[in-house]
Design a protein around this motif. Structure first.
Motif, mmCIF file in Angstrom:
data_model
loop_
_atom_site.group_PDB
_atom_site.id
_atom_site.type_symbol
_atom_site.label_atom_id
_atom_site.label_comp_id
_atom_site.label_asym_id
_atom_site.label_seq_id
_atom_site.Cartn_x
_atom_site.Cartn_y
_atom_site.Cartn_z
ATOM 1 N N SER A 138 48.780 -36.238 34.030
ATOM 2 C CA SER A 138 48.298 -36.076 32.800
ATOM 3 C C SER A 138 46.633 -36.185 32.764
ATOM 4 O O SER A 138 45.826 -35.525 32.150
ATOM 5 C CB SER A 138 48.567 -37.258 31.768
ATOM 6 N N LEU A 142 45.841 -32.603 31.684
ATOM 7 C CA LEU A 142 45.606 -32.588 30.406
ATOM 8 C C LEU A 142 44.359 -33.469 29.917
ATOM 9 O O LEU A 142 44.101 -33.800 29.166
ATOM 10 C CB LEU A 142 46.766 -33.279 29.695
ATOM 11 N N ARG A 144 43.439 -36.272 30.363
ATOM 12 C CA ARG A 144 43.681 -37.758 29.844
ATOM 13 C C ARG A 144 43.079 -38.851 30.620
ATOM 14 O O ARG A 144 43.692 -38.915 31.935
ATOM 15 C CB ARG A 144 45.043 -37.966 29.375
ATOM 16 N N VAL A 194 55.079 -33.884 31.753
ATOM 17 C CA VAL A 194 53.873 -33.504 31.235
ATOM 18 C C VAL A 194 54.104 -32.182 30.661
ATOM 19 O O VAL A 194 53.683 -31.939 29.522
ATOM 20 C CB VAL A 194 52.749 -33.528 32.468
ATOM 21 N N GLU A 197 56.467 -32.412 27.439
ATOM 22 C CA GLU A 197 55.768 -33.286 26.271
ATOM 23 C C GLU A 197 54.597 -32.163 25.581
ATOM 24 O O GLU A 197 54.632 -32.200 24.521
ATOM 25 C CB GLU A 197 55.208 -34.292 26.635
ATOM 26 N N SER A 198 54.331 -31.473 26.498
ATOM 27 C CA SER A 198 52.911 -30.479 26.157
ATOM 28 C C SER A 198 53.556 -29.303 25.362
ATOM 29 O O SER A 198 52.847 -29.089 24.186
ATOM 30 C CB SER A 198 52.255 -29.982 27.315
ATOM 31 N N GLU A 201 54.627 -30.243 21.895
ATOM 32 C CA GLU A 201 53.393 -30.489 20.725
ATOM 33 C C GLU A 201 53.448 -29.331 19.835
ATOM 34 O O GLU A 201 52.952 -29.393 18.807
ATOM 35 C CB GLU A 201 52.211 -30.770 21.433
#
Length: 343
Positions: A138, A142, A144, A194, A197-198, A201
């Motif tokens: 992540s 991403l 993060r 990851v 989950e992405s 969204e």
């Protein structure tokens, strides 16, 4: 003709728009906390059963990695969610889900093949590190940020995995091979966390559709392997090992369908946890640590001295490794929760 074509196009666009709004309404209204906690509990329990059933599958002579018959049933379970999907995502998202599924096939094949070699206790210790790898990916993909506490968690997880690796070298080469396979498989599987989950969204991808598509892609891929390889080597990789283990075909069916049903529950609850449980992958990661503890204790009590060798049994280095890895996982997730709270 042109007017008719335009009219059909507008109707199709209107139909897609209504379907999209319908799914957005369903997905944007989160389920009750009671339902979410109940599914999270089933997520933990089903995750505990998988390495334990896999040990029985090995004992029954069904775990030849060349056949991968157990992986077909592993993916057959979540593919049955197909019958409960109301609305499917657009083709562009389906393509992305298929890519994630193909990547995860390699990850899970390494994880569960490694389990048959290293045993459920070592598998539980290494597999619980998934959440930390998720945090790292992540951070990389991403963007993060990771807090100081999360980096300390990563350090402790690495330390615990090193202890596990050193312990496996003292048991035997097959255990070392299995340990390495689970290590690589866990890293790969965390990347699917990851990616999954992405993609969820986006309101066009529901929990059920994601689970069903990934399951169907996995089961279709492994079924193709059964046709091109396993059926030509049936006696060598399946029939003879089962006969040597003294396993009846009724027992074979019970074990394989139990493995598939376990993953049906696990996969559906996993995607629900990612989508609706506070913390998403963070919460799923803490649950992985809990699964590791339960598998470690149960397999040491039930399997030690009955199945396999010393890889099934409790040892001080394994216990220390478990404490270090799970401690790193929990501290990493706790730091992530604290750093993500609104000020």
């Amino acid at each position: 003709m042109i007017r008719l074509s335009r009219t059909k196009t507008k109707r199709l666009q209107l139909k897609r728009s209504k379907s999209h709004r319908k799914m957005v309404t369903r997905e944007s209204n989160p389920p009750s906390l009671t339902l979410t906690l109940t599914l999270a509990t089933f997520y933990v329990l089903s995750g505990v059963t998988q390495p334990l059933i896999m040990t029985l599958i090995k004992t029954a002579g069904l775990a030849d990695p060349r056949a991968q018959i157990y992986m077909f049933f592993y993916y057959l379970g979540p593919s049955c969610v197909f019958f409960f999907v109301d609305i499917w995502p657009p083709p562009s998202d389906v393509f992305k889900i298929c890519f994630i599924a193909m990547f995860d096939i390699g990850a899970q094949a390494m994880n569960y093949t490694g389990t048959t070699l290293a045993g459920p206790t070592i598998f539980a210790i290494i597999y619980s590190s998934v959440t930390v790898w998720t945090a790292i990916f992540s951070f990389i993909f991403l963007r993060r940020p990771l807090s100081a506490g999360q980096w300390w968690g990563v350090f402790f997880v690495f330390a615990g995995l090193c202890i596990t690796g050193l312990q496996s070298t003292a048991i035997g080469p097959s255990v070392v091979q299995g340990t390495l396979m689970v290590f690589v498989g866990s890293i790969m599987h965390s990347l699917t966390y990851v990616m999954s989950e992405s993609i969820m969204e986006n309101d066009t991808v529901s929990v059920k559709s994601n689970c069903a598509i990934q399951g169907m892609v996995g089961s279709a891929t492994i079924l193709f392997w059964q046709f091109i390889y396993t059926r030509h080597h049936y006696e060598e990789v399946l029939s003879y090992p089962v006969q040597m283990a003294g396993t009846t075909w009724t027992q074979v069916a019970i074990l394989l369908f139990s493995f598939g049903f376990s993953n049906f529950i696990h996969a559906l609850c996993f995607f629900h946890t990612l989508r609706f449980c506070p913390g998403g992958a963070t919460s799923a990661g803490v649950m992985k640590g809990l699964q590791a503890v339960v598998v470690f204790v149960f397999s040491s009590i039930v399997y030690c001295g009955r199945l396999g060798g010393s890889e099934m049994c409790f040892s001080i280095p394994k216990f220390i490794s478990l404490l270090v890895v799970v401690g790193g996982v929990v501290s990493s997730d706790r730091s992530r929760c604290i750093s993500s709270r609104p000020i």
